[in-house]
Write an enzyme that holds these catalytic residues in place. Sequence first.
Site, PDB file in Angstrom:
ATOM      1  CB  ALA A  19      74.293  44.284  -2.814  1.00  0.00           C
ATOM      2  CB  CYS A 167      77.065  36.496 -11.105  1.00  0.00           C
ATOM      3  SG  CYS A 167      78.675  36.800 -11.859  1.00  0.00           S
ATOM      4  CG  ASP A 304      70.138  39.655  -7.849  1.00  0.00           C
ATOM      5  OD1 ASP A 304      70.612  40.462  -8.672  1.00  0.00           O
ATOM      6  OD2 ASP A 304      70.836  38.889  -7.161  1.00  0.00           O
ATOM      7  CE  LYS A 312      66.719  38.393 -12.257  1.00  0.00           C
ATOM      8  NZ  LYS A 312      65.984  39.616 -11.940  1.00  0.00           N
ATOM      9  CB  THR A 313      75.795  41.802 -11.777  1.00  0.00           C
ATOM     10  OG1 THR A 313      75.557  43.125 -12.291  1.00  0.00           O
ATOM     11  CG2 THR A 313      75.759  40.814 -12.941  1.00  0.00           C
ATOM     12  CB  ALA A 315      78.065  45.801 -11.548  1.00  0.00           C
ATOM     13  CB  CYS A 347      79.667  39.623 -16.192  1.00  0.00           C
ATOM     14  SG  CYS A 347      79.661  37.934 -15.607  1.00  0.00           S
TER      15      CYS A 347
END
Length: 413
Positions: A19, A167, A304, A312-313, A315, A347
Amino acid sequence: MSHQPQNTVYDVLIAGGGAAGLGLAASLKNRDQALKIGVIEPSEVHYYQPSWTLVGGGAFNVKDSKRNTKDVIPKGVTWIKDKITGFNPDANEVNVARGESIKYKYLAVATGLKTNWDTIPGLIDTIGKNGVTSNYSYDYSPYTWELVKNMKSGKAIFTQPPMPIKCPGAPQKAMYLSCYEWEQQGNLKNIEVELNNAGAALFGVADFVPPLMEYVKKYNATLNFNSNLISVDGPNKKATFAVKDADGNSTQVEKSFDMLHVVPPQGPQDCVKASPIADSSGWVEVDQFTLQHTRYPNVFGLGDCCSSPNSKTAAAARKQVVVVAENLLAHKNQLAMPLKYDGYGSCPLTVERGRIVLAEFGFGGKLLPTFPWLINPLKATKLAWILKKDVLPWLYWNAMLKGREWLARPFEN
């Protein structure tokens, strides 16, 4: 895909095509079409991982979470289909498994983190059968839903390893969605539900604990803190936990289960951990605000893999992409770096099918709601569910991976 011509030097080389990496490649290309950009990524398949929680809750088709990497590499960007074996920032080179080292003027490291399934004895032998599953995998998240649908009574255990993990809310999301389904079927009263969390709190941002606790009570789930899964015996349906008391003493506790949802321990990728760009914990050492490496000015980190103390997401990666794109190009042009990352992470806590507590926060647990006038961040809402299930996947494929940055910009310096 590319085989490197000798002596190719990339303006920007991106290590990792997840991502963060592909989002950055698209963002940079949109800002400067002339940039020679390479992305090193060995996988032929690209996944939208945030949807796997919904797959495990029967609300998303797992096949819709993947695309071929070749179809999501931004136009004009070279895909280097190879595995990274090391970093040599003093020579401005990345080492790969096949062929010559790849040279760059600027490097952005977005290698993600590693899910260490093999560090829990017995897990690899039993995951995907014997009632042992995980939403942290394309292969196993459908099995979660299969188990949930078919479970009428017994004991369901959900685990959460020590931080950091990607997440951090996902372990409990799996529990809530499972409980919701059992409640709908009328079976929840016959199922004993436990969350065994290696940490000391239900959620890292205290403001969100009260609305989550309402659902813990509603579903009659037991919370066990400082309880870390250390081994699994699938055929005999036994799980062993290391449980710490108030003085830090650890004892081993064996528990029987009918369903076990495991979150694998996670950590830095080996190629980063063993390299000069890593900090003492193995993460890419960056300034948490500029995301520039603390020792190598032409190296940036995002996603991440970086040391920034954010959640760590995906988003977080979406916001970091903009910061790195603008700061890297400013540095390249010998200008002051214009953007500061505020630690934003999101989240969406799926507390039931159809409602979500949309947790958005930054450094120090500061609440950073995107739509405070529309979605109450401290309540479970239907709007947040629609956002998570329908809007965010569309935005991922059609905005983030295409360099469109709606609502992705942090506050400027």
